[in-house]
Design an enzyme around this catalytic site. Structure first.
Site, PDB file in Angstrom:
ATOM      1  N   LYS A  40      -2.493   7.105   1.259  1.00  0.00           N
ATOM      2  CA  LYS A  40      -2.239   7.393   2.678  1.00  0.00           C
ATOM      3  C   LYS A  40      -1.133   8.437   2.738  1.00  0.00           C
ATOM      4  O   LYS A  40       0.049   8.123   2.903  1.00  0.00           O
ATOM      5  CB  LYS A  40      -1.862   6.099   3.407  1.00  0.00           C
ATOM      6  CG  LYS A  40      -2.047   6.184   4.899  1.00  0.00           C
ATOM      7  CD  LYS A  40      -2.143   4.831   5.526  1.00  0.00           C
ATOM      8  CE  LYS A  40      -1.994   4.894   7.036  1.00  0.00           C
ATOM      9  NZ  LYS A  40      -3.008   5.677   7.712  1.00  0.00           N
TER      10      LYS A  40
ATOM     11  N   GLU B  34     -15.746   7.071   5.749  1.00  0.00           N
ATOM     12  CA  GLU B  34     -14.972   6.380   6.790  1.00  0.00           C
ATOM     13  C   GLU B  34     -14.963   7.261   8.036  1.00  0.00           C
ATOM     14  O   GLU B  34     -15.551   8.337   8.035  1.00  0.00           O
ATOM     15  CB  GLU B  34     -13.543   6.104   6.302  1.00  0.00           C
ATOM     16  CG  GLU B  34     -12.777   7.358   5.896  1.00  0.00           C
ATOM     17  CD  GLU B  34     -11.344   7.071   5.431  1.00  0.00           C
ATOM     18  OE1 GLU B  34     -10.836   5.978   5.692  1.00  0.00           O
ATOM     19  OE2 GLU B  34     -10.753   7.969   4.814  1.00  0.00           O
TER      20      GLU B  34
ATOM     21  N   ARG C 201       0.838  -1.209   0.000  1.00  0.00           N
ATOM     22  CA  ARG C 201       0.000   0.000   0.000  1.00  0.00           C
ATOM     23  C   ARG C 201       0.871   1.257   0.000  1.00  0.00           C
ATOM     24  O   ARG C 201       0.551   2.243  -0.674  1.00  0.00           O
ATOM     25  CB  ARG C 201      -0.958  -0.009   1.207  1.00  0.00           C
ATOM     26  CG  ARG C 201      -1.971   1.132   1.155  1.00  0.00           C
ATOM     27  CD  ARG C 201      -3.028   1.022   2.232  1.00  0.00           C
ATOM     28  NE  ARG C 201      -2.488   1.215   3.568  1.00  0.00           N
ATOM     29  CZ  ARG C 201      -3.201   1.124   4.685  1.00  0.00           C
ATOM     30  NH1 ARG C 201      -4.488   0.817   4.632  1.00  0.00           N
ATOM     31  NH2 ARG C 201      -2.643   1.316   5.865  1.00  0.00           N
TER      32      ARG C 201
HETATM   33  N1  PMP Z   1      -8.964   5.430   7.321  1.00  0.00           N
HETATM   34  C1  PMP Z   1      -8.028   6.339   7.636  1.00  0.00           C
HETATM   35  C2  PMP Z   1      -8.231   7.750   7.225  1.00  0.00           C
HETATM   36  C3  PMP Z   1      -6.869   5.955   8.328  1.00  0.00           C
HETATM   37  O1  PMP Z   1      -5.937   6.860   8.626  1.00  0.00           O
HETATM   38  C4  PMP Z   1      -6.709   4.609   8.694  1.00  0.00           C
HETATM   39  C5  PMP Z   1      -5.455   4.168   9.410  1.00  0.00           C
HETATM   40  N2  PMP Z   1      -5.346   4.731  10.672  1.00  0.00           N
HETATM   41  C6  PMP Z   1      -7.729   3.691   8.380  1.00  0.00           C
HETATM   42  C7  PMP Z   1      -8.824   4.141   7.671  1.00  0.00           C
HETATM   43  C8  PMP Z   1      -7.602   2.245   8.753  1.00  0.00           C
HETATM   44  O2  PMP Z   1      -6.656   1.607   7.936  1.00  0.00           O
HETATM   45  P1  PMP Z   1      -5.722   0.444   8.451  1.00  0.00           P
HETATM   46  O3  PMP Z   1      -6.623  -0.647   8.929  1.00  0.00           O
HETATM   47  O4  PMP Z   1      -4.910   0.058   7.291  1.00  0.00           O
HETATM   48  O5  PMP Z   1      -4.914   0.993   9.580  1.00  0.00           O
END
Ligand code: PMP
Length: 285
Positions: free
Chosen positions: A151, A184, A52
């Site tokens: 990200k 989200e 990722r």
């Molecule tokens: N959405 C956002 C905006 C995030 O920053 C994160 C990670 N903290 C997630 C979702 C969750 O992703 P992951 O399970 O890969 O940590």
């Protein structure tokens, strides 16, 4: 506190871990990162996180300058140097040192920072009782602006939403997209359960393709639950039977109230608790 920090090409003492004021990561939030868990001295879903990171870098045309194997090796060395058994890694790649203009290609070399430390996002009690959330009035970034799948180091969109949660005494905030569908939370992915079926917004609704989300979907399907990725509205959240968030730092946490509406009986739901248990079994397997 971390014992050693990886900076560019070596481990240094925390007090020597300095970045230039001309780094575009600082000047413009120009860079990408990953938050990764360590369980029982093993790096959780390491390959998924590294893939990722490199995909995020590709989207913003950031040359990391190291192969996935070389960078993974630096991450492993940092975890070992900090003797992390259960902890959290913050892996950051900045655009590097440039001038005061926006042009990212004047930055000669990407900056690499790896921090391995302990983390406790919410107090234990909140995992047992569940968290209260509010809907954010800050829209999640439009995918044609800054795609939420990247990200990136630019988290101001999420921070503005988080401020709303803090102002209203809630632990997290739910962000919606330009169509009004759930995208989200400010730092986690969203799941609800209705009549035994698990629902989560598709990544195309404008959320990060969360690694914890992926693991929970797989585990739920293995337990024979139907998992449906579909657009969700605010009303879907208000009227569901169970509600939870997933994320590397938050892991799996129940939501028991949103915008003053209690979810079911106001206690973490049974399916959520089962998935939480399965998640930890998987993480430590
Ligand atoms: N959405 C956002 C905006 C995030 O920053 C994160 C990670 N903290 C997630 C979702 C969750 O992703 P992951 O399970 O890969 O940590």
């Amino acid at each position: 506190m971390a014992k050693k920090i990886w900076l560019d090409d070596k481990l240094v003492n925390p007090e020597d871990a300095m970045v230039s004021v001309f780094d575009h990561g600082l000047l413009y939030g120009d860079g990408v990162f990953e938050g990764i868990r360590v369980y029982d001295a093993r790096i959780f879903e390491f390959k998924e996180h590294m893939d990722r990171l490199y995909e995020s870098a590709k989207v913003i045309r950031l040359e990391i300058g190291l192969s996935i194997e070389e960078l993974s090796d630096a991450v492993t060395k940092t975890v070992k140097a900090n003797e992390i058994i259960d902890g959290y890694i913050r892996l950051i790649v900045t655009r590097g040192v440039g001038d005061l203009g926006l042009n990212p290609f004047l930055c000669k070399k990407a900056g690499i920072i790896i921090i391995a430390d302990s983390i406790q996002l919410y107090p234990k009690e909140l995992y047992e009782k569940g968290l209260k959330v509010v809907s954010s009035s800050t829209m999640r970034n439009h995918p044609l602006a800054l795609p939420p799948q990247v990200k990136s180091l630019n988290y101001l969109n999420n921070i503005l939403a988080k401020i709303e949660a803090i102002d209203s005494g809630a632990g997290e905030t739910i962000m919606y997209n330009h169509m009004g569908y759930v995208a989200e939370a400010s730092g986690d992915n969203v799941f609800i359960i209705k009549d035994g079926v698990i629902f989560t917004p598709p990544v195309s609704a404008g959320g990060l393709d969360g690694i914890t989300r992926r693991a929970v979907i797989k585990l739920a399907r293995k337990e024979n639950f139907q998992v449906v990725e579909q657009n969700l509205t605010r009303v879907d959240l208000y009227t569901c039977d169970e509600f939870f968030l997933t994320g590397t730092a938050a892991e799996v946490i129940s939501i028991v109230e949103i915008d003053g509406r209690t979810i079911a009986d106001g206690k973490p739901g049974k399916i959520t608790e089962l998935l939480r248990k399965k998640f930890f079994e998987y993480a430590r397997s």
